[in-house]
Design a protein around this motif. Structure first.
Motif, PDB file in Angstrom:
ATOM      1  N   TYR A 208       9.703  47.752   2.252  1.00 48.40           N
ATOM      2  CA  TYR A 208       9.536  47.846   0.787  1.00 48.40           C
ATOM      3  C   TYR A 208       8.048  47.852   0.411  1.00 48.40           C
ATOM      4  O   TYR A 208       7.602  48.662  -0.403  1.00 48.40           O
ATOM      5  CB  TYR A 208      10.269  46.672   0.124  1.00 48.40           C
ATOM      6  CG  TYR A 208      10.049  46.569  -1.368  1.00 48.40           C
ATOM      7  CD1 TYR A 208      10.588  47.509  -2.242  1.00 48.40           C
ATOM      8  CD2 TYR A 208       9.293  45.530  -1.902  1.00 48.40           C
ATOM      9  CE1 TYR A 208      10.370  47.418  -3.611  1.00 48.40           C
ATOM     10  CE2 TYR A 208       9.079  45.432  -3.270  1.00 48.40           C
ATOM     11  CZ  TYR A 208       9.616  46.379  -4.119  1.00 48.40           C
ATOM     12  OH  TYR A 208       9.399  46.288  -5.472  1.00 48.40           O
ATOM     13  N   LEU A 209       7.284  46.997   1.074  1.00 43.86           N
ATOM     14  CA  LEU A 209       5.862  46.889   0.720  1.00 43.86           C
ATOM     15  C   LEU A 209       5.037  48.067   1.230  1.00 43.86           C
ATOM     16  O   LEU A 209       3.906  48.261   0.793  1.00 43.86           O
ATOM     17  CB  LEU A 209       5.270  45.578   1.260  1.00 43.86           C
ATOM     18  CG  LEU A 209       5.840  44.293   0.651  1.00 43.86           C
ATOM     19  CD1 LEU A 209       5.138  43.063   1.230  1.00 43.86           C
ATOM     20  CD2 LEU A 209       5.711  44.276  -0.863  1.00 43.86           C
ATOM     21  N   SER A 210       5.610  48.836   2.141  1.00 45.20           N
ATOM     22  CA  SER A 210       4.845  49.995   2.623  1.00 45.20           C
ATOM     23  C   SER A 210       5.121  51.233   1.752  1.00 45.20           C
ATOM     24  O   SER A 210       4.644  52.321   2.040  1.00 45.20           O
ATOM     25  CB  SER A 210       5.175  50.297   4.085  1.00 45.20           C
ATOM     26  OG  SER A 210       6.514  50.734   4.146  1.00 45.20           O
ATOM     27  N   GLY A 211       5.894  51.031   0.693  1.00 45.92           N
ATOM     28  CA  GLY A 211       6.242  52.161  -0.188  1.00 45.92           C
ATOM     29  C   GLY A 211       5.114  52.531  -1.136  1.00 45.92           C
ATOM     30  O   GLY A 211       3.961  52.151  -0.946  1.00 45.92           O
ATOM     31  N   LYS A 212       5.507  53.262  -2.168  1.00 42.27           N
ATOM     32  CA  LYS A 212       4.526  53.794  -3.119  1.00 42.27           C
ATOM     33  C   LYS A 212       3.774  52.667  -3.850  1.00 42.27           C
ATOM     34  O   LYS A 212       4.373  51.665  -4.222  1.00 42.27           O
ATOM     35  CB  LYS A 212       5.287  54.653  -4.143  1.00 42.27           C
ATOM     36  CG  LYS A 212       4.462  55.728  -4.757  1.00 42.27           C
ATOM     37  CD  LYS A 212       5.353  56.732  -5.479  1.00 42.27           C
ATOM     38  CE  LYS A 212       4.587  57.278  -6.651  1.00 42.27           C
ATOM     39  NZ  LYS A 212       5.304  57.205  -7.899  1.00 42.27           N
ATOM     40  N   ARG A 213       2.474  52.860  -4.027  1.00 44.18           N
ATOM     41  CA  ARG A 213       1.668  51.833  -4.697  1.00 44.18           C
ATOM     42  C   ARG A 213       1.316  52.258  -6.120  1.00 44.18           C
ATOM     43  O   ARG A 213       1.259  53.453  -6.427  1.00 44.18           O
ATOM     44  CB  ARG A 213       0.372  51.570  -3.914  1.00 44.18           C
ATOM     45  CG  ARG A 213       0.566  51.239  -2.464  1.00 44.18           C
ATOM     46  CD  ARG A 213       1.407  50.010  -2.244  1.00 44.18           C
ATOM     47  NE  ARG A 213       0.759  48.752  -2.606  1.00 44.18           N
ATOM     48  CZ  ARG A 213      -0.002  48.029  -1.804  1.00 44.18           C
ATOM     49  NH1 ARG A 213      -0.236  48.448  -0.577  1.00 44.18           N
ATOM     50  NH2 ARG A 213      -0.536  46.878  -2.202  1.00 44.18           N
ATOM     51  N   GLN A 214       1.068  51.265  -6.928  1.00 48.23           N
ATOM     52  CA  GLN A 214       0.702  51.494  -8.330  1.00 48.23           C
ATOM     53  C   GLN A 214      -0.639  50.795  -8.509  1.00 48.23           C
ATOM     54  O   GLN A 214      -0.764  49.641  -8.142  1.00 48.23           O
ATOM     55  CB  GLN A 214       1.773  50.807  -9.174  1.00 48.23           C
ATOM     56  CG  GLN A 214       1.674  50.975 -10.644  1.00 48.23           C
ATOM     57  CD  GLN A 214       2.696  50.057 -11.344  1.00 48.23           C
ATOM     58  OE1 GLN A 214       3.736  49.732 -10.804  1.00 48.23           O
ATOM     59  NE2 GLN A 214       2.387  49.642 -12.536  1.00 48.23           N
ATOM     60  N   ASP A 215      -1.629  51.497  -9.033  1.00 51.90           N
ATOM     61  CA  ASP A 215      -2.973  50.942  -8.955  1.00 51.90           C
ATOM     62  C   ASP A 215      -3.654  50.901 -10.315  1.00 51.90           C
ATOM     63  O   ASP A 215      -4.847  51.134 -10.429  1.00 51.90           O
ATOM     64  CB  ASP A 215      -3.798  51.814  -7.993  1.00 51.90           C
ATOM     65  CG  ASP A 215      -4.952  51.032  -7.419  1.00 51.90           C
ATOM     66  OD1 ASP A 215      -5.072  49.844  -7.749  1.00 51.90           O
ATOM     67  OD2 ASP A 215      -5.740  51.610  -6.662  1.00 51.90           O
ATOM     68  N   MET A 216      -2.886  50.615 -11.352  1.00 51.42           N
ATOM     69  CA  MET A 216      -3.486  50.766 -12.665  1.00 51.42           C
ATOM     70  C   MET A 216      -3.892  49.443 -13.306  1.00 51.42           C
ATOM     71  O   MET A 216      -3.087  48.516 -13.387  1.00 51.42           O
ATOM     72  CB  MET A 216      -2.517  51.505 -13.580  1.00 51.42           C
ATOM     73  CG  MET A 216      -3.314  52.421 -14.499  1.00 51.42           C
ATOM     74  SD  MET A 216      -2.468  52.795 -15.970  1.00 51.42           S
ATOM     75  CE  MET A 216      -1.168  53.814 -15.388  1.00 51.42           C
ATOM     76  N   LEU A 217      -5.147  49.398 -13.749  1.00 50.44           N
ATOM     77  CA  LEU A 217      -5.600  48.269 -14.552  1.00 50.44           C
ATOM     78  C   LEU A 217      -5.187  48.564 -15.988  1.00 50.44           C
ATOM     79  O   LEU A 217      -5.505  49.636 -16.520  1.00 50.44           O
ATOM     80  CB  LEU A 217      -7.127  48.150 -14.473  1.00 50.44           C
ATOM     81  CG  LEU A 217      -7.771  47.185 -15.467  1.00 50.44           C
ATOM     82  CD1 LEU A 217      -7.460  45.738 -15.126  1.00 50.44           C
ATOM     83  CD2 LEU A 217      -9.278  47.388 -15.521  1.00 50.44           C
ATOM     84  N   LYS A 218      -4.445  47.654 -16.598  1.00 46.81           N
ATOM     85  CA  LYS A 218      -4.036  47.878 -17.993  1.00 46.81           C
ATOM     86  C   LYS A 218      -4.561  46.727 -18.822  1.00 46.81           C
ATOM     87  O   LYS A 218      -4.346  45.560 -18.474  1.00 46.81           O
ATOM     88  CB  LYS A 218      -2.511  47.911 -18.109  1.00 46.81           C
ATOM     89  CG  LYS A 218      -1.838  49.040 -17.348  1.00 46.81           C
ATOM     90  CD  LYS A 218      -0.343  49.001 -17.626  1.00 46.81           C
ATOM     91  CE  LYS A 218       0.403  50.002 -16.769  1.00 46.81           C
ATOM     92  NZ  LYS A 218       1.874  49.844 -16.888  1.00 46.81           N
ATOM     93  N   ILE A 219      -5.224  47.065 -19.915  1.00 44.16           N
ATOM     94  CA  ILE A 219      -5.740  46.018 -20.800  1.00 44.16           C
ATOM     95  C   ILE A 219      -5.184  46.275 -22.202  1.00 44.16           C
ATOM     96  O   ILE A 219      -5.240  47.405 -22.701  1.00 44.16           O
ATOM     97  CB  ILE A 219      -7.282  46.019 -20.823  1.00 44.16           C
ATOM     98  CG1 ILE A 219      -7.811  45.727 -19.409  1.00 44.16           C
ATOM     99  CG2 ILE A 219      -7.820  44.986 -21.822  1.00 44.16           C
ATOM    100  CD1 ILE A 219      -9.310  45.644 -19.284  1.00 44.16           C
ATOM    101  N   PHE A 220      -4.619  45.249 -22.796  1.00 52.65           N
ATOM    102  CA  PHE A 220      -4.056  45.388 -24.156  1.00 52.65           C
ATOM    103  C   PHE A 220      -4.912  44.571 -25.120  1.00 52.65           C
ATOM    104  O   PHE A 220      -5.133  43.373 -24.923  1.00 52.65           O
ATOM    105  CB  PHE A 220      -2.610  44.878 -24.172  1.00 52.65           C
ATOM    106  CG  PHE A 220      -1.748  45.558 -23.149  1.00 52.65           C
ATOM    107  CD1 PHE A 220      -1.335  46.866 -23.331  1.00 52.65           C
ATOM    108  CD2 PHE A 220      -1.400  44.912 -21.966  1.00 52.65           C
ATOM    109  CE1 PHE A 220      -0.563  47.521 -22.376  1.00 52.65           C
ATOM    110  CE2 PHE A 220      -0.635  45.559 -21.001  1.00 52.65           C
ATOM    111  CZ  PHE A 220      -0.211  46.856 -21.207  1.00 52.65           C
ATOM    112  N   LEU A 221      -5.398  45.250 -26.144  1.00 51.99           N
ATOM    113  CA  LEU A 221      -6.272  44.593 -27.133  1.00 51.99           C
ATOM    114  C   LEU A 221      -5.758  44.838 -28.543  1.00 51.99           C
ATOM    115  O   LEU A 221      -5.164  45.886 -28.796  1.00 51.99           O
ATOM    116  CB  LEU A 221      -7.698  45.110 -27.023  1.00 51.99           C
ATOM    117  CG  LEU A 221      -8.452  44.792 -25.722  1.00 51.99           C
ATOM    118  CD1 LEU A 221      -9.757  45.559 -25.681  1.00 51.99           C
ATOM    119  CD2 LEU A 221      -8.700  43.302 -25.576  1.00 51.99           C
TER     120      LEU A 221
END
Ligand SMILES: Cc1cc2nc3c(=O)[nH]c(=O)nc-3n(C[C@H](O)[C@H](O)[C@H](O)COP(=O)(O)O)c2cc1C
Length: 240
Positions: free
Chosen positions: A227-240
């Motif tokens: 499971y951990l070797s699957g697709k990665r998500q690399d987004m920094l999200k900031i809510f202001l």
């Protein structure tokens, strides 16, 4: 006054908390070791990791007790999925949430290291100086994410202790869940033994990362490793 609170297994969330603490000349308070008076503050910055697309138990409890007028929520995650934790955390808080962030970092179960980029987080400092309510969007999460997350972690991660253990007790004292069972005796040079933890263990891996003798190790079961070797998500999200 701005207080910085943090829960951190392997130290990744703590590094983010230390960035904020340095900006406000404050220390970092460890969630789980606080008296009720220490949960009172005008503005609270709360930094915690995503575990199994959920808020770790001690953080959930802390958020309900937190007495802050304004709250900033920062969730670090291992680039698999952050689930919906900021939205869920906001619902637990009585104060006003003024900012939120999902910060992708190295995955502690994969022992990934990753340089923390703090520059993008500086916009949160501006928001703290002029507080205003923020809308945190509801995000999707795996339909099984809420099914016994801690138990799934315990089944997925086997922990062992080797002969280098000096029984110093640091792992037991440092365990944020009070789950570590001691003592262990007579581990042969060529062997490791299963680490005994109670059912409270959430596999945050704090004991692994804190052991001065590198005596505690862990192994992922094949299903979790896949499971951990699957697709990665690399987004920094900031809510202001
Ligand atoms: C028990 C456990 C569960 C985790 N679950 C997730 C997850 O669902 N999604 C994800 O992206 N990362 C997951 N991670 C990775 C951590 O969220 C990530 O490495 C985080 O930055 C670790 O922060 P810490 O060192 O403060 O504990 C998990 C890590 C652990 C130990």
């Amino acid at each position: 006054m701005t207080c910085v609170y943090c829960f951190s297994g392997s130290g990744r969330s703590r590094a983010v908390a230390e960035y904020f603490a340095a900006e406000f000349n404050s220390g970092v308070s460890d969630i789980g070791k606080l008296t009720p008076e220490q949960t009172a503050c005008e503005t609270a910055v709360v930094v915690f990791p995503v575990y199994c697309q959920n808020i770790p138990h001690p953080v959930r409890r802390f958020l309900k007790e937190l007495m802050a007028k304004y709250v900033v929520l920062v969730a670090t995650y291992g680039r698999i999925s952050h689930g919906n934790v900021l939205w869920e955390a906001k619902k637990l808080i009585s104060g006003e949430v003024i900012a939120g962030a999902y910060v992708p970092l190295g995955h502690s179960m994969l022992r990934e290291e990753q340089q923390l980029e703090t520059a993008p987080l500086s916009v949160i400092l501006d928001r703290i100086s002029s507080p205003r309510a923020v809308v945190i969007p509801r995000e999707g999460k795996n339909i099984f994410a809420d099914l016994f997350p801690a138990l799934r972690s315990r089944l997925g991660v086997k922990m062992t202790r080797n002969f280098k253990c000096s029984e110093c007790g640091i792992c037991q004292r440092e365990c944020p869940m009070g789950a570590m069972k001691m003592p262990v005796r007579n581990i042969r040079h060529d062997r490791s033994v299963r680490v005994k933890t109670g059912r409270k263990c959430i596999r945050c891996l704090h004991c692994v990362y804190k052991c001065p003798m590198s005596a505690i190790d862990f192994r992922l079961n094949p299903a979790l490793a896949a499971y951990l070797s699957g697709k990665r998500q690399d987004m920094l999200k900031i809510f202001l």
